[in-house]
Design a protein around this motif. Structure first.
Motif, mmCIF file in Angstrom:
data_model
loop_
_atom_site.group_PDB
_atom_site.id
_atom_site.type_symbol
_atom_site.label_atom_id
_atom_site.label_comp_id
_atom_site.label_asym_id
_atom_site.label_seq_id
_atom_site.Cartn_x
_atom_site.Cartn_y
_atom_site.Cartn_z
ATOM 1 N N LEU A 106 14.890 -12.409 -25.955
ATOM 2 C CA LEU A 106 14.389 -11.415 -24.996
ATOM 3 C C LEU A 106 13.508 -10.429 -25.749
ATOM 4 N N TRP A 107 12.308 -10.250 -25.249
ATOM 5 C CA TRP A 107 11.331 -9.331 -25.846
ATOM 6 C C TRP A 107 11.310 -8.029 -25.054
ATOM 7 N N LEU A 108 11.330 -6.899 -25.791
ATOM 8 C CA LEU A 108 11.025 -5.604 -25.180
ATOM 9 C C LEU A 108 9.894 -4.991 -25.977
ATOM 10 N N GLY A 109 8.738 -4.800 -25.333
ATOM 11 C CA GLY A 109 7.603 -4.179 -26.012
ATOM 12 C C GLY A 109 7.742 -2.662 -25.991
ATOM 13 N N ALA A 110 7.014 -2.004 -26.890
ATOM 14 C CA ALA A 110 7.009 -0.534 -26.916
ATOM 15 C C ALA A 110 6.465 0.009 -25.598
ATOM 16 N N ASP A 111 5.726 -0.825 -24.862
ATOM 17 C CA ASP A 111 5.210 -0.413 -23.546
ATOM 18 C C ASP A 111 6.253 -0.578 -22.444
ATOM 19 N N GLY A 112 7.471 -1.019 -22.818
ATOM 20 C CA GLY A 112 8.552 -1.135 -21.846
ATOM 21 C C GLY A 112 8.629 -2.487 -21.167
ATOM 22 N N ARG A 113 7.707 -3.397 -21.494
ATOM 23 C CA ARG A 113 7.685 -4.702 -20.826
ATOM 24 C C ARG A 113 8.752 -5.641 -21.356
ATOM 25 N N LEU A 114 9.361 -6.389 -20.453
ATOM 26 C CA LEU A 114 10.403 -7.356 -20.814
ATOM 27 C C LEU A 114 9.912 -8.773 -20.563
ATOM 28 N N ALA A 115 10.284 -9.701 -21.429
ATOM 29 C CA ALA A 115 10.008 -11.118 -21.172
ATOM 30 C C ALA A 115 11.063 -11.943 -21.888
ATOM 31 N N LEU A 116 11.487 -13.005 -21.228
ATOM 32 C CA LEU A 116 12.535 -13.875 -21.774
ATOM 33 C C LEU A 116 11.983 -15.267 -21.998
ATOM 34 N N LEU A 117 12.269 -15.836 -23.175
ATOM 35 C CA LEU A 117 11.984 -17.251 -23.408
ATOM 36 C C LEU A 117 13.328 -17.962 -23.513
#
Lengths: 383, 383
Positions: free
Chosen positions: A54-65
């Motif tokens: 699970l990715w959380l960017g400093a911009d608050g965006r989430l994405a799951l691989l």
């Protein structure tokens, strides 16, 4: 979406994590601990047995691989909207796919935190991850970043921890109603786990510990059940689990007349547990809790019969273990805070006489002192 | 020592492993998979949640490095005699202690195999391991070495797999006797897991999958139970586990009159399972089993409703998952052999109509063909 917490609750967690990431000047965080994903988004699965992140960017965006088997799982249980799938093949390269995903989300070129200390990232996959990001981003070990935030529970989490405590007590009652000479340990286990499932609870993050006779001296689960004797001892360690939040307990039940050694060890265990409870307050350290335990045990001449740790934090945990940091071991400087849920276990195993005596309870640290979430009398249980 | 296999059985396993190590010119093997340790020595614990390693030297010598909580566990459950303990401290360096142990046993200076692909060796600990052995030995990835040996079961192991199959059937019977409109899923779970514990079985290596309504379309466990409705569907995936050997099953139970879509999907699932069973014979590959599944599913126009894998090997597994290699995915070249225990699951999830249909059975590969270890009629179950 079956979420066990409100949107604002998840948003507060995300803001807390983004603030810590900013302190560490991270452009993003790659999470591999299922506990982190569940805490941040509700995502509830054992799919971490395969590579996923699970990715959380400093911009608050989430994405799951993740894999195809977990696509709907993420949709049904979490607030993650951007879910991508990698496919099993002999030449599958999910780490490369993860790098491409992070690049697309603008996360490469800088500093990325990674949960390297995670059952969801094996050493083999860690090497592949490092290779995939080599020259593309600087990977920084951020293993305990979410653990530290998770350790202090919100009011909503404390409600679940309280429910877990009730389930632990229900399992205790079911066990004590079942234990008797001639009863198979499997009956005891079925009664305990059944009480928790019927109460809406979950599988524990590790197996309940159940052992009698000489195996009452063990503090891990093992295969192979035994029938209780007329003159026996049964060590049980279990946890109520609700929404994956755990509240643990431990007891050694004596069947038939207790030996003198049982009485001696119980007196020490009770005194040590009370000493630990006294120290589990804000401002004291995990190491000080261990010291309180060791001081009592060693004062009773039991230094060679105790363990090198006497408890740990509890929370929403996944397999293989319900143990969360901080752990109570010598010198651990982690400072206790209000909102922490802590399990203290006094484990005494005397191999010379073949005698076991264990006692454990779960406590909620308050602003002043603490409260036992698994209140049962601290008396030796004799069947 | 509570061993579930005889001394000669363990000795045969050790000789098989030493032979493969010699082929790979290894001076020793550092095991981190609990499955490998259990297979080779009987060592039975969830202590792999912390750093621990089992060493096997080319000279046949075994030594375990673990924590104090697992000292007696190893003594009571395994044939390992040389057990060493590392102690929790803020500055603990168990990887250095492991290197010192290996050096003392004459294992440094050469080539050492390492199970890097293991829940028992996180990426963080893998880095520490590499650093500790840097310049002292050449570490070689030997992740699937023991997996390959474990995949083919001995007659003694097959007895346990058969017992696991019986427990899976007992759990199925308990579930079907409980399922009805108005019943809570937690009651079903308690009945199933209770039947297994009462039969002397173990916790499964992952949670049973239980989901109804729209969550019948999930194939992982999640927290939160639901009450079954008058017109409902319930997906169950479970395993009997005996001495940690698993035999899995999967069904979707229809409550109330089945929809046409249930009937269509069931017909495809049954046909696909039978096609897979036809291919699960010595000499065919894991990839061919997947191809048989995909061919039937895609022929029914269901390519977007199936998964990218349709089963895997089963054996003595620990958390977080009961899935063992080889897995049935496209192109997997792993050749099937007599003595393998294989689970084929036909999972159909139609999100458009909200319909689930799953069917899974466990098979023992024989010299000719195979035998179902979980024999239950391949009929749609309507409650």
């Amino acid at each position: 979406m079956t979420l066990h917490f409100t949107g604002p609750e998840f948003e507060r967690r995300r803001q807390r994590l983004l603030a810590v990431m900013a302190e560490q000047r991270l452009d993003g965080l790659l999470m591999f601990q299922q506990e982190s994903m569940y805490w941040l988004t509700g995502y509830d699965t054992f799919g971490f047995c395969f590579f996923q992140s699970l990715w959380l960017g400093a911009d608050g965006r989430l994405a799951l691989l993740t894999r195809s088997a977990d696509l709907r799982q993420a949709q049904h249980t979490s607030l993650i909207e951007d879910i991508r799938v990698w496919t099993d093949r002999a030449d599958a390269t999910p780490q490369q796919q993860l790098r491409a995903m992070v690049a697309e989300l603008g996360g490469t070129g800088g500093r990325i935190g990674v949960e390297y200390e995670s059952y969801g990232l094996t050493a083999a996959n860690g090497k592949r991850l490092d290779a995939a990001f080599d020259g593309v981003a600087t990977l920084i070990d951020a293993s305990q970043m979410v653990d530290r935030l998770r350790a202090v529970k919100s009011p909503a989490e404390i409600l679940y921890a309280r429910q877990a405590g009730k389930l632990a007590l229900a399992a205790r009652e079911a066990a004590l109603a079942t234990v008797a000479p001639g009863v198979d340990e499997g009956e005891v286990l079925a009664a305990m786990q059944g009480a928790i499932f019927r109460g809406g609870g979950d599988y524990p993050a590790n197996e309940f510990i159940i052992g009698s006779g000489t195996d009452a001296l063990l503090c891990r689960y093992k295969s192979g059940r035994r029938v209780l004797g007329e003159d026996d001892q049964l060590t049980l360690e279990w946890a109520g689990a609700f929404r994956h939040y755990h509240a643990a307990m431990m007891e050694t039940v004596v069947i038939g007349p207790p030996r003198d050694r049982h009485l001696e060890l119980f007196a020490a265990a009770k005194q040590a547990l009370e000493a630990c409870a006294h120290v589990m307050v804000p401002g004291r350290t995990a190491g000080e809790v261990f010291a309180a335990h060791a001081h009592v045990m060693d004062g009773h001449g039991l230094s060679s019969h105790r363990l090198a740790a006497c408890g740990y934090s509890l929370g929403a945990k996944f397999t293989p273990s319900w143990m969360d940091p901080p752990m109570f071991y010598a010198g651990n400087p982690w400072v206790l805070e209000a909102g922490m849920v802590l399990f203290a276990h006094m484990i005494l195993m005397d191999s010379d006489t073949g005698t076991a005596m264990c006692l454990g309870r779960t406590y909620l640290v308050g602003v002043n002192g603490n409260e036992c979430l698994t209140p049962a009398p601290l008396d030796l249980i004799v069947n």
